[in-house]
Motif scaffolding. Structure first.
Motif, short mmCIF file in Angstrom:
data_model
loop_
_atom_site.label_atom_id
_atom_site.label_comp_id
_atom_site.label_asym_id
_atom_site.label_seq_id
_atom_site.Cartn_x
_atom_site.Cartn_y
_atom_site.Cartn_z
N LEU A 146 0.82 -1.21 0.00
CA LEU A 146 0.00 0.00 0.00
C LEU A 146 0.85 1.26 0.00
O LEU A 146 0.46 2.29 -0.59
CB LEU A 146 -0.92 0.01 1.22
CG LEU A 146 -1.98 -1.10 1.29
CD1 LEU A 146 -2.73 -1.02 2.62
CD2 LEU A 146 -2.94 -0.99 0.11
N LEU A 164 -5.15 6.69 0.05
CA LEU A 164 -5.54 5.28 0.07
C LEU A 164 -6.99 5.11 0.49
O LEU A 164 -7.70 4.23 -0.02
CB LEU A 164 -4.62 4.51 1.02
CG LEU A 164 -3.16 4.35 0.55
CD1 LEU A 164 -2.29 3.81 1.69
CD2 LEU A 164 -3.08 3.44 -0.68
N LYS A 169 -8.64 1.66 -0.75
CA LYS A 169 -7.64 0.62 -0.48
C LYS A 169 -7.36 0.48 1.02
O LYS A 169 -6.68 -0.45 1.44
CB LYS A 169 -6.34 0.96 -1.21
CG LYS A 169 -6.46 0.91 -2.73
CD LYS A 169 -5.12 1.27 -3.38
CE LYS A 169 -5.23 1.21 -4.90
NZ LYS A 169 -3.94 1.58 -5.55
#
Length: 406
Positions: A146, A164, A169
């Motif tokens: 990530l 993110l 995510k």
């Protein structure tokens, strides 16, 4: 002390006197009692048995699962405590104040074998009160799938975390345990970077309990920055992230960043995450985000029945690598003994990274007055992260702390 380092490390031989004839063994009445927590009890037993065989005595390792410090102090006062106690270095001020531990007798050569910060941590009022065996500090653990790059600043971390979240995510910006009661230990790197401190230091480098940092303009300014990261600000710090779920939230891939210590790595590896470890970043233009460095140590009980044998055990068995390596394998925290650290780092790349993250850290204060900090500071932290007025909350905490110290 009857046994030399060579005798301890190699099991004796040659013209050395029989172990059972040693003054320590005779003084001991044949029995040494060690108290330790659950994880360390199992690792200690084989070495305790070996020490017993070499000295012709019985060694008992007894597990104290909860409230180890309180249990030890109470037992010491009642004359029913152990000969050796295993625990955190920040107990020292309280243990000395209660007359529960004696200084340990280490030679200059033995002292030189430990990491400098570890030896500093167990030194109180100019005397060494414990034999350190492991060090610990928090660092930034990140999911490299990530977040491939380590953030240079807190602001960079927040920007990545927000992106993110926007991309769905991740559901959290940062996993740093706060909880409903706060957590001064995990927050400290950010508090320090923002200019805050808990206690000042004297000319000799020791913490000065008369110089309380909580309630100063610097601490108010630091908490303003922390509030800006909180629930009414960026949302990076949240009371819903606590000790019970911060690591699990990270291993479930719900956040890219976790502020935690070596104890988190076992779960991270079990989750199969690609991860890396770097220092906790500080605020842009701020001071370094220095974490607290804590040390685990062995203490000689001042009211133990077998103090000579206890001194022999901690001085001779804990200053050679074997036991330190075994304790590391029981719970992978960087060994305080340099020879043990060098022995295990080849198989654990994380050790160097955690050590680098704590290289400029602050020794966790071991003065008795530190006990007055944790609860008021933590509650103020949680309230401010929830959006409370900073100056009012910090000043109230400072009043409570000062009242307890006096």
């Amino acid at each position: 002390m009857a046994l030399s380092l060579a005798t301890t490390g190699c099991g004796g031989g040659g013209d050395e006197p029989a172990a059972s004839d040693s003054p320590a063994a005779k003084a001991a009445g044949g029995r040494l009692v060690i108290w330790a927590d659950t994880k360390r009890t199992a690792a200690l037993k084989p070495f305790a048995d070996r020490f017993g065989q070499e000295n012709g005595v019985t060694v008992e390792v007894q597990e104290i699962a909860d409230e180890q410090q309180t249990t030890f102090v109470t037992a010491s006062q009642q004359g029913s405590g152990p000969d050796v106690m295993v625990g955190a270095h920040d107990w020292i001020g309280n243990l000395v104040q209660n007359g529960a531990i004696d200084p340990v007798q280490l030679s200059a050569e033995q002292k030189a074998g430990f990491a400098e910060i570890a030896l500093k941590a167990v030194t109180f009022n100019g005397q060494v009160y414990g034999v350190p065996y492991a060090m610990e500090n928090v660092a930034l653990i990140r999911n490299t799938d990530l977040a491939p790059q380590a953030p240079a600043t807190v602001e960079d971390l927040v920007a990545t975390g927000k992106r993110l979240k926007a991309e769905k995510k991740a559901s959290e910006i940062l996993c740093l345990q706060v909880g409903q009661s706060g957590d001064a230990y995990h927050l400290y790197p950010l508090y320090a970077s923002a200019g805050g401190y808990l206690f000042g230091t004297g000319a000799n480098g020791d913490y000065d309990p008369k110089d309380l940092g909580v309630g100063t303009p610097a601490s108010v300014a630091a908490f303003e920055k922390i509030r800006a990261l909180g629930e009414k600000g960026e949302g990076a710090l949240k009371r819903s992230i606590g000790g019970e779920n911060s690591i699990a939230t990270f291993t479930a891939k719900k956040c890219a960043f976790l502020v935690s210590g070596p104890w988190a790595i076992t779960d991270v590896k079990k989750a199969g995450l690609a991860y890396d470890i770097s220092p906790v970043p500080g605020f842009a233009g701020g001071k370094p985000a220095t974490p607290f460095v804590g040390v685990q140590a062995f203490y000689v009980a001042a009211k133990g029945k077998n103090k000579a044998l206890a001194q022999e055990f901690v001085a001779n068995y804990l200053t050679v690598p074997d036991l330190a390596v075994a304790l590391y394998k029981a719970e992978p925290r960087p060994p305080a003994l340099t020879a043990a650290f060098d022995q295990v780092k080849a198989e654990d790349a994380d050790l160097d990274k955690f050590q680098a993250a704590g290289r400029d850290g602050a020794v966790l204060p071991a003065i008795p007055e530190m006990a007055a900090i944790w609860d008021p500071f933590g509650k103020a932290e949680a309230a401010i992260i929830g959006g409370a007025d900073v100056a009012t909350t910090v000043n109230a905490a400072a009043k409570t702390i000062s009242g307890q110290i006096k």
